[in-house]
Design a protein around this motif. Structure first.
Motif, PDB file in Angstrom:
ATOM      1  N   ARG A  98      92.599  13.226  24.211  1.00 49.04           N
ATOM      2  CA  ARG A  98      91.919  12.744  25.419  1.00 49.04           C
ATOM      3  C   ARG A  98      90.918  13.790  25.887  1.00 49.04           C
ATOM      4  O   ARG A  98      91.213  14.994  25.826  1.00 49.04           O
ATOM      5  CB  ARG A  98      92.954  12.488  26.521  1.00 49.04           C
ATOM      6  CG  ARG A  98      93.938  11.382  26.140  1.00 49.04           C
ATOM      7  CD  ARG A  98      94.989  11.171  27.184  1.00 49.04           C
ATOM      8  NE  ARG A  98      95.920  12.300  27.273  1.00 49.04           N
ATOM      9  CZ  ARG A  98      97.150  12.205  27.759  1.00 49.04           C
ATOM     10  NH1 ARG A  98      97.591  11.059  28.240  1.00 49.04           N
ATOM     11  NH2 ARG A  98      97.941  13.252  27.800  1.00 49.04           N
ATOM     12  N   PRO A  99      89.752  13.344  26.321  1.00 48.80           N
ATOM     13  CA  PRO A  99      88.776  14.319  26.805  1.00 48.80           C
ATOM     14  C   PRO A  99      89.360  15.110  27.979  1.00 48.80           C
ATOM     15  O   PRO A  99      90.068  14.549  28.821  1.00 48.80           O
ATOM     16  CB  PRO A  99      87.588  13.443  27.236  1.00 48.80           C
ATOM     17  CG  PRO A  99      88.091  12.043  27.305  1.00 48.80           C
ATOM     18  CD  PRO A  99      89.286  11.951  26.403  1.00 48.80           C
ATOM     19  N   GLY A 100      89.114  16.400  28.008  1.00 45.20           N
ATOM     20  CA  GLY A 100      89.588  17.221  29.126  1.00 45.20           C
ATOM     21  C   GLY A 100      90.981  17.794  28.913  1.00 45.20           C
ATOM     22  O   GLY A 100      91.428  18.639  29.678  1.00 45.20           O
ATOM     23  N   ASP A 101      91.697  17.335  27.849  1.00 46.73           N
ATOM     24  CA  ASP A 101      93.021  17.898  27.573  1.00 46.73           C
ATOM     25  C   ASP A 101      92.861  19.290  26.978  1.00 46.73           C
ATOM     26  O   ASP A 101      92.238  19.458  25.942  1.00 46.73           O
ATOM     27  CB  ASP A 101      93.766  17.007  26.561  1.00 46.73           C
ATOM     28  CG  ASP A 101      94.871  16.216  27.222  1.00 46.73           C
ATOM     29  OD1 ASP A 101      94.958  16.267  28.471  1.00 46.73           O
ATOM     30  OD2 ASP A 101      95.637  15.548  26.493  1.00 46.73           O
ATOM     31  N   GLU A 102      93.415  20.283  27.657  1.00 51.15           N
ATOM     32  CA  GLU A 102      93.313  21.659  27.166  1.00 51.15           C
ATOM     33  C   GLU A 102      94.701  22.198  26.849  1.00 51.15           C
ATOM     34  O   GLU A 102      95.661  21.816  27.512  1.00 51.15           O
ATOM     35  CB  GLU A 102      92.631  22.533  28.217  1.00 51.15           C
ATOM     36  CG  GLU A 102      91.136  22.303  28.374  1.00 51.15           C
ATOM     37  CD  GLU A 102      90.308  22.651  27.144  1.00 51.15           C
ATOM     38  OE1 GLU A 102      90.720  23.559  26.382  1.00 51.15           O
ATOM     39  OE2 GLU A 102      89.273  22.014  26.929  1.00 51.15           O
ATOM     40  N   PRO A 103      94.898  23.082  25.909  1.00 47.01           N
ATOM     41  CA  PRO A 103      93.908  23.500  24.921  1.00 47.01           C
ATOM     42  C   PRO A 103      93.731  22.431  23.846  1.00 47.01           C
ATOM     43  O   PRO A 103      94.518  21.504  23.765  1.00 47.01           O
ATOM     44  CB  PRO A 103      94.560  24.746  24.331  1.00 47.01           C
ATOM     45  CG  PRO A 103      96.016  24.497  24.456  1.00 47.01           C
ATOM     46  CD  PRO A 103      96.211  23.686  25.695  1.00 47.01           C
ATOM     47  N   LYS A 104      92.709  22.636  22.999  1.00 49.15           N
ATOM     48  CA  LYS A 104      92.439  21.647  21.960  1.00 49.15           C
ATOM     49  C   LYS A 104      93.638  21.549  20.994  1.00 49.15           C
ATOM     50  O   LYS A 104      94.086  20.472  20.651  1.00 49.15           O
ATOM     51  CB  LYS A 104      91.181  22.059  21.196  1.00 49.15           C
ATOM     52  CG  LYS A 104      90.660  20.985  20.265  1.00 49.15           C
ATOM     53  CD  LYS A 104      89.270  21.366  19.741  1.00 49.15           C
ATOM     54  CE  LYS A 104      89.063  20.809  18.349  1.00 49.15           C
ATOM     55  NZ  LYS A 104      88.013  21.507  17.615  1.00 49.15           N
TER      56      LYS A 104
END
Ligand SMILES: [Zn+2]
Length: 587
Positions: free
Chosen positions: A217-223
């Motif tokens: 999902r966009p914005g999920d950190e870390p990659k």
């Protein structure tokens, strides 16, 4: 026979150790050698004896039977090692509870990871997995690869595993699983990985012990997020894909080290099976040793970006420190291995691997980019940057050749280079410790261990001889005599079990000596050694009689002197006769 003995008698230690260490058979002998998995070495001092089912490293001293080996290498308890060996060889375990709480925890964690892997896979294949499947398709990952690598998807809502686990495992086991985490604000747990593409990480025996999770999902950190360290998973001890790659690494006699999970999957699926990755950490020396057990040659193929190049530079130092022969593959066009394979095909990649240059060419190019090569100082700095890597080459001639090569390439004065490296090598390979046992004694012990008939015929006579008391390895012989008089079938481990560490060293020295004896030969050698010791004994008896006779003469006791002299002549005659009848192999 108890269960452990039953397993031991039906499983060959050579087969077990071969799964971890590349072994070579020494000629016609029952001895196998390889590089020790427990310490760093360049020349093999690790030995396995197929007759006595026993291993010994003459470098670091590690030794034992097959269970000890599995315990040490897998870092598990005896019971777990027993279970592992039995399982791998299709021997059913009798039901028994784990006594050791650590082992009990590890067993629970193993079960939880198995469950989690299944749950994740179902998610990916089900309706909730549509977006993740789309992502994989965009990266050209085929359905077969998804199945082969056991890829999955963690539940986006974050309580799926908790629900699965709560009824079957204790809160303590949950807390230590690394798969769920304790809630801060309220009681209970939540799933550690949520809505991520899951890559199962296996240990060398192929069990899931952790996961790598990629954000979708966009914005999920870390990659990328990896499992936390648990009783099962210590990230610096694990290489991604090693359990699948190790056979291919041995066959091709080199490994390919890439950076990421996707690189491994891409390269492996293209048919280059000898590929591994460190699991989202800088390479550690334990990981390097894992690899080195299967081959000491490696091609490092990291991403072409700055981070990748820096990581490669660090990894090269680590690999050289552990004595690996390193080459570096840099793919042009800013492609990582996965992308390259997809763009140019497996054959092109394989060719690039074969032609990958030795590490110092790559390092020299790095140096030329880092320093101002138009100035003398810059060129010298570049050379200094390379010097430590060159210094690590243990072979003196090779080191000089490389140094000259690099000096030439960088435009540095050759004399300066020679001076720099005249200080000598860093490497001091440890020679296997030589035993202080005399050859005949060692030969006798070796042949007694090798032949049942030799033990039956020689021990009854040998046991009464005073010469044995003067043996360096007398304790080993005494233990052997004691076992023989017990009358039970001879087992090497029983003998070993009766000895102190120093005596065990003597025993291994005799066992692994390069005396190649078959059963028949061993009997003959044992008989010859016995005769030799008998001769020595009667010689020393004669010498002592002579001394006593002289003393009696001096004291004026002529009768006693004559009696001793007669006895002496009689013994001497006996000795001569037995010697001429012998003409044996031992002198
Ligand atoms: Zn060792």
């Amino acid at each position: 026979m108890d269960f452990a003995e039953q397993v031991k008698s039906s499983v060959d230690i050579v087969k077990v150790i071969e799964q971890y260490v590349r072994l070579k058979k020494a000629g016609g002998s029952p001895r196998y050698t390889g590089l020790c998995p427990f310490h760093t070495e360049k020349t093999p001092s690790f030995s396995v004896h197929s007759t006595h089912q026993f291993y010994k490293c003459f470098g670091c001293g590690q030794s034992g039977d097959l269970f000890k080996f599995v315990m040490e290498i897998e870092r598990i308890s005896f019971f777990e090692a027993l279970k592992l060996v039995a399982e791998r060889n299709g021997i059913a375990m009798p039901k028994r509870e784990y006594a050791d709480p650590e082992a009990k925890l590890r067993a629970a964690l193993t079960e939880m990871h198995e469950i989690a892997a299944g749950v994740f896979q179902n998610n990916l294949n089900g309706p909730v997995g549509a977006q993740a499947r789309q992502y994989l398709a965009s990266r050209n990952v085929a359905t077969e690869q998804i199945a082969e690598f056991g890829l999955g998807l963690s539940d986006p809502s974050g309580n799926q595993l908790v629900r699965q686990f709560e009824s079957r495992f204790t809160p303590e086991q949950l807390e230590h699983s690394g798969l769920v985490a304790k809630r801060q604000e309220s009681a209970g747990f939540y799933d550690y990985f949520r809505g991520r593409l899951m890559f199962p990480i296996h240990n060398e025996s192929g069990k899931v012990i952790g996961f790598g999770g990629r954000a979708l999902r966009p914005g999920d950190e870390p990659k990328y997020m990896n499992s936390r360290e648990t009783a099962l998973y210590r990230k610096s001890y694990v290489l991604y894909n090693l359990h699948r790659a190790k056979d291919a690494v041995r066959k091709s006699d080199f490994s390919v080290l890439v950076e990421g999970y996707m690189d491994v999957i891409g390269v492996y699926s293209a048919g280059v099976h000898n590929v591994v990755a460190s699991c989202g950490t800088a390479l550690t020396n334990t990981q390097v040793r894992l690899l080195k057990r299967h081959s000491d040659r490696i091609v490092v193929n990291f991403d072409p970006d700055t981070a990748g190049a820096n990581a490669a530079e660090k990894s090269i130092q680590m690999l050289l420190d552990e004595g690996l022969r390193v080459r570096v593959l840099e793919l042009g066009g800013d492609l990582d291995p996965d992308e390259y394979v997809k763009a140019s095909g497996a054959d092109a990649y394989r060719q690039r691997l074969e032609k990958a240059p030795v590490y110092f060419h790559w390092l020299a190019d790095r140096a030329r980019q880092k320093f101002d090569m138009r100035t003398v100082e810059g060129r010298m700095d570049a050379f200094k940057f390379l010097a430590p890597a060159i210094q690590r080459i243990s072979d003196r001639l090779e080191r000089f050749a490389v140094a000259n090569d690099v000096a030439d390439y960088l435009g540095v004065d050759e004399k300066l280079v020679r001076d720099h490296f005249s200080k000598g090598a860093v490497e001091h390979p440890a020679a296997p410790r030589r035993s202080q046992m005399p050859a005949t004694e060692r030969l006798l012990l070796h042949s007694l261990l090798a032949s049942e008939a030799a033990r039956a015929q020689v021990i009854p006579e040998l046991a009464g001889m005073s010469a044995v008391q003067r043996f360096v390895s007398r304790n080993v012989f005494q233990a052997l005599f004691a076992l023989q008089s017990d009358g039970a079938p001879f087992r090497f481990s029983d003998l070993e079990g009766r000895l102190s560490e120093a005596d065990r060293d003597l025993l291994s020295a005799a066992v692994f000596a390069d005396d190649r004896l078959d059963e028949k030969m061993a009997l003959r050698v044992a008989m010859d050694c016995l005769e030799k010791f008998k001769t020595l004994e009667s010689e020393s008896e004669v010498a002592s009689l002579r001394a006593q006779a002289k003393a009696a003469e001096k004291a004026g006791d002529i009768q006693e002197a004559m009696r001793l002299n007669a006895l002496m002549t009689q013994r001497d005659e006996l000795r001569r006769r037995s010697r001429s009848a012998l003409g044996g192999v031992v002198h």
